[in-house]
Enzyme design. Structure first.
Site, PDB file in Angstrom:
ATOM      1  N   TYR A 155     -14.856  68.903  26.345  1.00  0.00           N
ATOM      2  CA  TYR A 155     -15.166  69.732  25.173  1.00  0.00           C
ATOM      3  C   TYR A 155     -14.059  69.602  24.123  1.00  0.00           C
ATOM      4  O   TYR A 155     -14.331  69.370  22.944  1.00  0.00           O
ATOM      5  CB  TYR A 155     -15.314  71.193  25.618  1.00  0.00           C
ATOM      6  CG  TYR A 155     -15.577  72.176  24.497  1.00  0.00           C
ATOM      7  CD1 TYR A 155     -16.836  72.298  23.928  1.00  0.00           C
ATOM      8  CD2 TYR A 155     -14.565  73.011  24.007  1.00  0.00           C
ATOM      9  CE1 TYR A 155     -17.084  73.213  22.902  1.00  0.00           C
ATOM     10  CE2 TYR A 155     -14.802  73.931  22.992  1.00  0.00           C
ATOM     11  CZ  TYR A 155     -16.066  74.029  22.456  1.00  0.00           C
ATOM     12  OH  TYR A 155     -16.304  74.932  21.438  1.00  0.00           O
ATOM     13  N   ALA A 157     -11.994  67.242  23.597  1.00  0.00           N
ATOM     14  CA  ALA A 157     -12.000  65.916  22.965  1.00  0.00           C
ATOM     15  C   ALA A 157     -13.056  65.843  21.856  1.00  0.00           C
ATOM     16  O   ALA A 157     -12.811  65.283  20.783  1.00  0.00           O
ATOM     17  CB  ALA A 157     -12.261  64.833  24.019  1.00  0.00           C
TER      18      ALA A 157
END
Ligand SMILES: NC(=O)c1ccc[n+]([C@@H]2O[C@H](COP(=O)([O-])OP(=O)(O)OC[C@H]3O[C@@H](n4cnc5c(N)ncnc54)[C@H](O)[C@@H]3O)[C@@H](O)[C@H]2O)c1
Length: 252
Positions: A155, A157
């Site tokens: 998430y 990233a």
């Protein structure tokens, strides 16, 4: 009315933060289109806007599907002639420890949060450029795009990449008069965050990380989304606006 006469498209506009943005945009005079995957929730949000005298339409669309996104943009242009505002809000977050994240977890987060943002942005930006629309595009990133949180490598990233994508898009779209900015909410009360909010000891511990000592509400993100969509932010592009009750400023 700060958005009078504007047409706004809010992805994931039937729940949580996206719904609050859709309702607030309508109150500010915008015609509002929302998309999501559940027809009932889309109908409910459209109903609320129409009952209060606003204009709203909805599309059942999976933002990872290029054909569906392009069709939605085409239908919306046929309906209202232009798109002035796009909010890339649709997103998911299914926490898992880094060592346990599966390839399919990774792909799903990338597909919905990141590819979905790319597809909708490109489709709408092409329409804006073709029509000479001086539009505003807003990515719903997160404080997780600026700092790390455990169990959310996939998430986090996507949210960091959305900020980077926003800056890069802003660079190329500025000559066309199109602005691109990101919003970085902290912990906001929606169904996404219900599991933690419902866990008494865990939420009490979590609130210690927020100087304002409370969770945020979707309307508190919507007011910032009005600012970024309106002329009030006309000299602002490629930026990220943090709305987190002070969470990111705290070292200990
Ligand atoms: N709630 C928070 O604390 C918080 C904090 C920072 C950022 N965000 C971001 O805000 C956005 C909205 O989150 P929320 O908390 O309101 O969650 P939510 O679950 O209430 O809303 C998510 C919306 O996205 C839609 N959606 C999901 N997958 C989709 C797909 N494939 N195609 C189309 N629509 C899809 C859902 O239908 C829903 O309308 C997300 O991008 C999230 O990452 C939330």
């Amino acid at each position: 009315m700060r958005l009078h006469g504007k047409v706004a498209l809010v992805t994931g506009g039937s729940h949580g933060i996206g719904q609050a943005i859709a309702l607030n945009y309508a109150r500010e005079g915008a015609k509002v289109a929302i998309c999501g995957r559940g027809q009932a929730a889309l109908d409910e949000t459209v109903g609320i806007i129409r009952e209060s005298g606003g204009a709203a339409v909805s599309y059942t669309v999976d933002v990872c599907d290029k054909q569906q996104v392009d069709d939605m943009v085409e239908r919306l242009l046929a309906e209202w002639g232009a798109i002035d505002i796009l909010v890339n809000n649709a997103g998911i977050c299914d926490p898992a420890p880094f060592l346990d994240i599966t390839e399919s977890d990774w792909d799903r987060h990338m597909a919905i949060n990141l590819k979905g943002t790319f597809l909708a942005s490109q489709s709408v930006a092409r329409a804006m450029v073709a029509r000479g629309t001086k539009g505003s595009i807003i990515h719903m990133s997160s404080v997780n795009g600026l700092a790390a949180e455990s169990d959310q490598v996939h998430y986090n990233a996507t949210k960091a990449a959305m900020i980077s994508m926003g800056m890069s898009m802003a660079l190329e779209l500025a000559p066309h008069g199109i602005r691109v900015n990101s919003l970085c909410p902290g912990f906001i009360e929606t169904r996404l965050t219900q599991p933690l909010i419902q866990n008494g000891p865990a939420i009490a511990q979590y609130l210690k990380t927020i100087p304002m000592n409370r969770v945020g509400q979707p309307d508190e993100i919507a007011t910032a989304a009005i600012f970024l969509a309106s002329d009030d932010s006309r000299y602002m592009t490629g930026q990220s606006l943090v709305i987190d009750g002070g969470q990111l400023i705290k070292l200990s």
